[in-house]
Write a protein that holds these residues in place. Structure first.
Motif, PDB file in Angstrom:
ATOM      1  N   UNK A  33       3.849   6.865  -4.492  1.00 12.94           N
ATOM      2  CA  UNK A  33       4.138   7.248  -5.872  1.00 12.94           C
ATOM      3  C   UNK A  33       2.989   8.063  -6.461  1.00 12.94           C
ATOM      4  N   UNK A  34       1.761   7.656  -6.171  1.00 14.16           N
ATOM      5  CA  UNK A  34       0.606   8.397  -6.681  1.00 14.16           C
ATOM      6  C   UNK A  34       0.583   9.820  -6.129  1.00 14.16           C
ATOM      7  N   UNK A  35       0.845   9.970  -4.839  1.00 14.29           N
ATOM      8  CA  UNK A  35       0.855  11.305  -4.235  1.00 14.29           C
ATOM      9  C   UNK A  35       1.936  12.170  -4.857  1.00 14.29           C
ATOM     10  N   UNK A  36       3.115  11.590  -5.061  1.00 14.97           N
ATOM     11  CA  UNK A  36       4.209  12.356  -5.635  1.00 14.97           C
ATOM     12  C   UNK A  36       3.909  12.797  -7.073  1.00 14.97           C
ATOM     13  N   UNK A  37       3.058  12.046  -7.752  1.00 14.39           N
ATOM     14  CA  UNK A  37       2.743  12.368  -9.146  1.00 14.39           C
ATOM     15  C   UNK A  37       1.403  13.088  -9.293  1.00 14.39           C
ATOM     16  N   UNK A  38       0.840  13.503  -8.176  1.00 14.19           N
ATOM     17  CA  UNK A  38      -0.361  14.321  -8.226  1.00 14.19           C
ATOM     18  C   UNK A  38      -1.624  13.585  -8.590  1.00 14.19           C
ATOM     19  N   UNK A  39      -1.686  12.286  -8.276  1.00 14.71           N
ATOM     20  CA  UNK A  39      -2.876  11.492  -8.583  1.00 14.71           C
ATOM     21  C   UNK A  39      -3.738  11.321  -7.334  1.00 14.71           C
ATOM     22  N   UNK A  40      -5.037  11.332  -7.521  1.00 14.83           N
ATOM     23  CA  UNK A  40      -5.966  11.043  -6.430  1.00 14.83           C
ATOM     24  C   UNK A  40      -5.888   9.549  -6.116  1.00 14.83           C
ATOM     25  N   UNK A  41      -6.074   9.202  -4.829  1.00 13.34           N
ATOM     26  CA  UNK A  41      -5.833   7.824  -4.398  1.00 13.34           C
ATOM     27  C   UNK A  41      -6.967   7.293  -3.538  1.00 13.34           C
ATOM     28  N   UNK A  42      -7.515   6.146  -3.945  1.00 11.70           N
ATOM     29  CA  UNK A  42      -8.390   5.344  -3.090  1.00 11.70           C
ATOM     30  C   UNK A  42      -7.600   4.099  -2.719  1.00 11.70           C
ATOM     31  N   UNK A  43      -7.298   3.907  -1.433  1.00 12.55           N
ATOM     32  CA  UNK A  43      -6.475   2.783  -0.993  1.00 12.55           C
ATOM     33  C   UNK A  43      -7.233   1.970   0.048  1.00 12.55           C
ATOM     34  N   UNK A  44      -7.178   0.671  -0.103  1.00 16.87           N
ATOM     35  CA  UNK A  44      -7.886  -0.190   0.834  1.00 16.87           C
ATOM     36  C   UNK A  44      -7.260  -0.129   2.226  1.00 16.87           C
ATOM     37  N   UNK A  45      -8.063  -0.515   3.224  1.00 13.78           N
ATOM     38  CA  UNK A  45      -7.559  -0.570   4.597  1.00 13.78           C
ATOM     39  C   UNK A  45      -6.688  -1.822   4.756  1.00 13.78           C
ATOM     40  N   UNK A  46      -5.747  -1.828   5.715  1.00 12.16           N
ATOM     41  CA  UNK A  46      -5.277  -0.651   6.424  1.00 12.16           C
ATOM     42  C   UNK A  46      -4.469   0.236   5.491  1.00 12.16           C
ATOM     43  N   UNK A  47      -4.432   1.520   5.773  1.00 11.23           N
ATOM     44  CA  UNK A  47      -3.728   2.451   4.908  1.00 11.23           C
ATOM     45  C   UNK A  47      -2.301   2.014   4.650  1.00 11.23           C
ATOM     46  N   UNK A  48      -1.645   1.480   5.671  1.00 13.84           N
ATOM     47  CA  UNK A  48      -0.215   1.179   5.566  1.00 13.84           C
ATOM     48  C   UNK A  48       0.117  -0.092   6.328  1.00 13.84           C
ATOM     49  N   UNK A  49       1.353  -0.507   6.187  1.00 16.86           N
ATOM     50  CA  UNK A  49       1.861  -1.714   6.830  1.00 16.86           C
ATOM     51  C   UNK A  49       2.510  -1.412   8.171  1.00 16.86           C
ATOM     52  N   UNK A  50       2.951  -0.166   8.375  1.00 12.00           N
ATOM     53  CA  UNK A  50       3.606   0.229   9.619  1.00 12.00           C
ATOM     54  C   UNK A  50       3.116   1.611  10.053  1.00 12.00           C
ATOM     55  N   UNK A  51       3.413   1.955  11.296  1.00 12.92           N
ATOM     56  CA  UNK A  51       3.077   3.287  11.805  1.00 12.92           C
ATOM     57  C   UNK A  51       3.892   4.352  11.079  1.00 12.92           C
ATOM     58  N   UNK A  53       0.820  -1.207   0.000  1.00 10.20           N
ATOM     59  CA  UNK A  53       0.000   0.000   0.000  1.00 10.20           C
ATOM     60  C   UNK A  53       0.860   1.266   0.000  1.00 10.20           C
ATOM     61  N   UNK A  54       1.888   1.264   0.831  1.00  7.39           N
ATOM     62  CA  UNK A  54       2.699   2.478   0.992  1.00  7.39           C
ATOM     63  C   UNK A  54       3.437   2.884  -0.279  1.00  7.39           C
ATOM     64  N   UNK A  55       4.259   2.015  -0.889  1.00  5.70           N
ATOM     65  CA  UNK A  55       5.019   2.498  -2.050  1.00  5.70           C
ATOM     66  C   UNK A  55       4.134   2.929  -3.211  1.00  5.70           C
ATOM     67  N   UNK A  56       3.008   2.224  -3.416  1.00  8.28           N
ATOM     68  CA  UNK A  56       2.120   2.592  -4.525  1.00  8.28           C
ATOM     69  C   UNK A  56       1.426   3.919  -4.234  1.00  8.28           C
ATOM     70  N   UNK A  57       0.892   4.051  -3.026  1.00 10.36           N
ATOM     71  CA  UNK A  57       0.207   5.285  -2.662  1.00 10.36           C
ATOM     72  C   UNK A  57       1.166   6.470  -2.670  1.00 10.36           C
TER      73      UNK A  57
END
Length: 444
Positions: free
Chosen positions: A124-142, A118-122
């Motif tokens: 990358x999307x944020x860095x490239x200005x893309x809107x993101x719908x990501x399944x729970x949990x948001x991430x693998x770590x705190x 979830x983290x590396x894909x999300x």
């Protein structure tokens, strides 16, 4: 993304863990912030799906009225239902290739992969200005949750986590009832679920030499450590292993704990303790009981939250009567003046107990919180077209909720009670537990 930039991106998790967390100043239902890259309400949102089998296929179905433009899955057998539904779309195994080749051809992505990706894909999307719908949990770590919160605030794009209950009526009723004092101050909350329904508390499986021809195993591993293939890891049973999943709590915590998190503002410093059966360096436990102890938060008094899984359940409330039974999952709120119980996994049916109290509960608080028409995905799409901020966006809600859930796994893995310092993002009383806040990333 080249090797150097990927390492820099992944190491953001360690950096962000040392930052003071961003706290929402306004509720997520407030007027729409000034998001970037919004599209006209008169055209369709162009969406690329990443992880399009299983839950990913239903996520795409939930936005099928928009324009699906590309499909990506490391296992083409898993992705086949989506490939058959949209046979003429570009297909990818590597999400990085999709970004490079179609950067200007999509507005948003759905991320429905294994937790560890979830983290590396999300990011990358944020860095490239893309809107993101990501399944729970948001991430693998705190650390990842905190890094994504910082990055999402900086990127200024629309984000949403797929915890459906936050868009539902039930979460709003619980918050409205508790804030109106219907059951007085809440002093204790019990939440439970029957999961895991996959194997946990077991060693890593023996490798199998033959990898399915439909799967790119290197891409499935992604940032996780190098390991040989086993069908007992992929495509389904990965959730029970720490390198890929977040166990039973990570799977259901963002659902069951969402309403108490929101209604009781369960952010900030907290003391945690846990007992579990079968936890190891590689696997989540067969069963666990976790205790969160929050101090006073503004006008809210201290509260204790208990989580049960793997066949553990809380005591049956006396309000259910001498023959009362608990459902397979749910949440109970114990207040000074009464009890609320929700016997669903998604917080969709809160009720006062005993039932007589619900029947006479006619003078109900006004519905002051905005409702979310159409559910979690429609909420995301509407925001991409200029609507209000999504109800489970990363900055205001999803990152903090995921951190709260992840703290339960951290105390399980630590094996001792911890005192969480939310400002510094560290375990004050047990520095050795800080190794679970972040993780190393394989370059693949």
């Amino acid at each position: 993304m080249n090797r150097r930039s990927f390492i820099q991106t992944a190491s953001l998790a360690a950096l962000a863990a040392s930052l003071s967390p961003l706290r929402a100043q306004t509720p997520a239902s407030a007027a729409a912030p000034r998001y970037r890259n919004l599209i006209s309400p008169n055209r369709k949102l162009r969406i690329a799906g990443i992880g399009v089998g299983g839950k990913g296929s239903t996520d795409l179905l939930n936005c099928a009225d928009e324009e699906i433009v590309a499909l990506c899955d490391v296992d083409f057998k898993q992705g086949n239902p989506s490939f058959l539904r949209w046979p003429n779309l570009p297909r990818y195994r590597d999400y990085r290739q999709l970004f490079d080749e179609m950067q200007d051809d999509f507005d948003a992505i759905t991320v429905s992969t294994t937790d560890h990706m979830h983290f590396p894909i999300t990011m990358m999307a944020l860095e490239r200005g893309k809107h993101v719908f990501v399944q729970k949990p948001l991430s693998h770590t705190i650390g990842e949750a905190r890094a994504l919160k910082v990055a999402a605030a900086k990127a200024g794009v629309v984000t949403q986590m797929g915890n459906q209950g936050q868009a539902g009526e039930g979460a709003r009723l619980v918050k409205e009832w508790i804030e109106a004092g219907v059951i007085g101050h809440v002093r204790e909350v019990h939440a439970w679920d029957q999961r895991p329904v996959w194997s946990q508390g077991i060693p890593l499986p023996e490798p199998v030499k033959t990898i399915p021809s439909t799967m790119d195993w290197n891409l499935w591993l992604g940032v996780a450590p190098e390991r040989e293939y086993s069908p007992l890891l992929a495509p389904f049973k990965w959730r029970g292993f720490w390198d890929y999943g977040c166990g039973a709590l990570g799977d259901m915590g963002c659902h069951l704990l969402n309403a108490p998190f929101w209604a009781l503002n369960l952010r900030g410093d907290v003391r945690l303790s846990a007992t579990s059966v079968g936890n190891s360096e590689v696997s989540a436990p067969k069963s666990s009981k976790i205790v969160y102890e929050y101090p006073a938060r503004g006008d809210l008094p201290p509260v204790k939250l208990l989580w049960f899984d793997g066949g553990n359940q809380p005591p049956v409330p006396k309000e259910l009567g001498p023959n009362g039974k608990l459902p397979k999952g749910g949440v109970i709120y114990y207040g000074d003046k009464g009890v609320i119980m929700d016997g669903t996994n998604y917080g969709s049916s809160p009720r006062l107990i005993p039932e007589e109290k619900m029947k006479t509960f006619t003078d109900r608080p006004a519905k002051r919180l905005p409702r979310v028409p159409g559910g979690i995905m429609k909420d995301f799409i509407a925001a991409c077209k200029g609507g209000p901020a999504p109800c489970s966006n990363i900055v205001d809600h999803a990152a903090d909720l995921t951190e709260m859930v992840s703290l339960g796994n951290l105390v399980i893995r630590a094996g001792q009670p911890i005192d969480w310092d939310s400002t510094l993002g560290v375990c004050r009383s047990l520095p050795s537990a800080n190794r679970f806040i972040n993780k190393n990333y394989r370059v693949f």
